[in-house]
Design an enzyme around this catalytic site. Structure first.
Site, PDB file in Angstrom:
ATOM      1  N   SER A  22      -9.803   1.992   3.047  1.00 48.06           N
ATOM      2  CA  SER A  22      -8.916   2.736   2.189  1.00 48.06           C
ATOM      3  C   SER A  22      -7.911   1.875   1.411  1.00 48.06           C
ATOM      4  CB  SER A  22      -8.124   3.744   3.025  1.00 48.06           C
ATOM      5  OG  SER A  22      -7.264   3.086   3.925  1.00 48.06           O
ATOM      6  N   LYS A  59       0.863  -1.186   0.000  1.00 46.70           N
ATOM      7  CA  LYS A  59       0.000   0.000   0.000  1.00 46.70           C
ATOM      8  C   LYS A  59       0.897   1.233   0.000  1.00 46.70           C
ATOM      9  CE  LYS A  59      -3.889   1.986   2.643  1.00 46.70           C
ATOM     10  NZ  LYS A  59      -4.744   1.854   3.867  1.00 46.70           N
ATOM     11  N   SER A  95     -10.111  -0.353   7.169  1.00 50.36           N
ATOM     12  CA  SER A  95      -9.481  -0.174   5.851  1.00 50.36           C
ATOM     13  C   SER A  95      -8.775  -1.398   5.273  1.00 50.36           C
ATOM     14  CB  SER A  95      -8.488   0.987   5.899  1.00 50.36           C
ATOM     15  OG  SER A  95      -9.160   2.209   5.875  1.00 50.36           O
TER      16      SER A  95
END
Lengths: 484, 95
Positions: free
Chosen positions: A151, A76, A175
């Site tokens: 997210s 990420k 997330s």
């Protein structure tokens, strides 16, 4: 090769069926061919990946390889990666090339794991749909009209579309679990303090935690084994041994006590999601588990509490983005205040600005007791609900989200509606507990996730409980049409 | 909880955020809605409840007061918008 799990890829590398270079090339080619439709990567680090793959092949040949040496994954874009852009999906950090590695990244490098690239996300991890990214939204591989969740939406979409066999994510209010559910993959948010936050760009420091995202619980166990452990560079890192997360995957579930909180099956839960979760619970009964009705009476307070704690901490953390030392700086500032205001005004998107302002307001003079202190007291009550529940049960189960993936644009203009998408995941972060999402079915072609919540540091049990379900069902091995 | 235009402007100033004039009404509406959501907290009596800042009762770890980092100033400053002689350059603030 792309259809194999991490465990299968590791076995193939060890047996010499293919090299890490071949494997890495195959994934890089898939990214090139398919990511145009998804936008799951912000940066693809092809050359670096191939260099790491060749180094991994040398380690394998020399007999110095670890269990995951040569396996490629994606990170990420919230994790700092030395020499590689680390944007947090924000215009603010679009020019930022991290000068050091996050501990999570360093641990994977030392294990010989190859980095394919950096995945898309909501800006500074603030969002539940991946629509707040400066680099544009990510699409859900199961239905390109749908959001992938957020997210960690880029990580979830990349794994679901087989553009990476696994990825890292972070979870502040859901997330990892929410996008895992919406994209039909497996994701684990560990206990707060289990995985180092060093070099992971801070959103809400008392809630943030990194974890693995992959196709199976078995793969999550392998990834977590690399990620977890004490780090003196994170002041909230917990000094506690890391168990072998793979060792107990096949433990019998006979007599396992599963708590079903009535608050997770009430108003707001879509009927088809409820029946999917009930079917998963039936599967657990067949595996010998017992079901206990429980109550988490303060569940309805989790979202309001979170939207004080998280914005307050974010307004403080994001004050470091000031246009002075790194990141975006506005043109021709007339004085220092103008430099701060315009650099931040231009660098941050609307959702980040909203949260900074909510947090600034909540922490401003005269409001502290009514907002931040009150929220911390409620956090205690929410946490106590779980403590009581775990006196009675081994794990808690329910839906990860109230609905399957919603459509792009559907909630983009209504922050409060968006916040309620995380209604079942947020309390876990407030309490600091570990939680997982496991694929449990499809509703109108869109995946549904079963959430499994455990007691502190009980990740091994969560993985065992998820793995046994995946041995008995095949929801985790379904792949989205067009990406198989 | 309803915030008006001037509330939004004063919060934006405290947060050092430049907000476009045209965007202020939308922020006022969204922030008011968020604060209305948050207001549900006041329905609970929390007298006597200890605030929870952290999931565990941890104490701050201490270490020996010795140098543990190397000087990496140049490496770290390479991404700064403007530097000179090892210092970060900002606009002149004192005439």
């Amino acid at each position: 090769m792309h259809t194999k799990t991490i465990a299968e890829l590791a076995a193939g590398l060890k047996a010499g069926e293919f090299t890490s270079e071949e494997l890495t090339k195959a994934f890089l080619e898939r990214i090139k061919a398919h990511d145009g439709r998804l936008n799951s990567y912000i940066t693809v680090t092809g050359e670096l990946a191939l260099a790491q793959a060749r180094a991994a092949d040398a380690r394998i040949a020399a007999g110095t390889a670890g269990p995951l040496t040569g396996v490629p994954i994606a990170h990420k874009d919230i994790f700092c990666t030395d020499g590689v852009r680390t944007s947090c999906a924000s215009r603010m950090l679009d020019p930022f090339i991290a000068p050091y590695d996050a501990t999570v990244v360093r641990r994977f490098k030392e294990a010989g794991v190859v980095m394919l690239g950096k995945t898309n996300m909501d800006e500074f991890a603030m969002g539940s749909s991946n629509e707040t990214s400066f680099y544009g939204p990510v699409k859900n591989p199961w239905d390109l009209k749908a959001v992938p969740g957020g997210s960690s939406g880029g990580s979830a979409a990349a794994v679901a579309a087989r553009l990476a066999p696994g990825a890292t994510g972070t979870d502040t209010g859901g997330s990892i679990r929410q996008p895992a559910a919406l994209c039909g993959i497996t994701g684990l948010k560990p206990t707060y303090g289990r995985v180092s936050r060093y070099g992971m760009i801070a959103f809400a420091s008392s809630l943030d935690q990194a974890g693995p995202m992959a196709r199976t619980a078995e793969d999550c166990a392998l990834l977590l084994g690399v990620m977890a452990g004490f780090d003196e560079r994170d002041s909230t890192s917990v000094e506690r041994d890391v168990p072998d997360y793979s060792a107990g995957l096949n433990n019998d579930l006979k007599g396992l006590k599963i708590g079903l909180p009535k608050e997770y099956f009430g108003e707001g839960l879509e009927a088809a999601v409820a029946s999917t979760i009930e079917a998963a619970i039936e599967e657990y009964k067949k595996l010998g588990a017992e079901v206990v009705a429980i109550s988490l009476p303060n569940t309805h307070l989790a979202v309001p509490t979170y939207y004080v704690v998280a914005p307050a901490e974010c307004s403080s953390n994001l004050s470091r983005m000031d246009g002075v030392r790194f990141g975006h700086r506005c043109e021709n500032p007339k004085d220092l205040e103008d430099l701060y205001k315009r650099s931040r005004g231009e660098g941050f998107g609307a959702e980040v600005k909203r949260r900074i302002m909510v947090g600034t307001y909540a922490l401003s003079s005269g409001y502290y007791d009514a907002y931040y202190l009150k929220a911390q007291q409620l956090r205690q009550l929410i946490s106590n609900d779980f403590k009581k529940a775990f006196e009675q049960v081994d794990v808690i189960m329910g839906p990860t989200t109230p609905t399957p993936a919603f459509n792009l644009g559907e909630k983009a203009d209504d922050p409060v509606a968006m916040y309620l998408a995380d209604i079942y995941t947020i309390a876990v972060n407030l309490a600091g507990l570990p939680g997982m999402s496991v694929p449990a079915g499809l509703v109108n072609g869109r995946p549904v996730g079963l959430q499994i919540i455990g007691n502190y540091f009980d990740e091994a049990r969560l993985l065992n409980v998820a793995h046994k379900y995946q041995q008995a069902t095949d929801w985790h091995s379904r792949d989205p049409e067009g990406f198989n | 909880m309803a915030l008006d235009k001037s509330d939004v402007e004063s919060i934006a100033h405290l947060a050092r955020l430049a907000i476009g004039e045209a965007d202020v009404p939308a922020y006022a509406e969204n922030l008011s809605n968020i604060l209305t959501l948050v207001e549900q907290m006041s329905s609970v009596d929390t007298r006597g409840v200890a605030p929870m800042a952290h999931p565990f009762e941890m104490v701050q770890r201490l270490r020996e007061d010795v140098v543990s980092e190397e000087n990496q100033r140049e490496h770290l400053q390479q991404h700064a918008p403007a530097v000179q002689d090892g210092l970060f350059l900002v606009p002149k603030v004192i005439e």
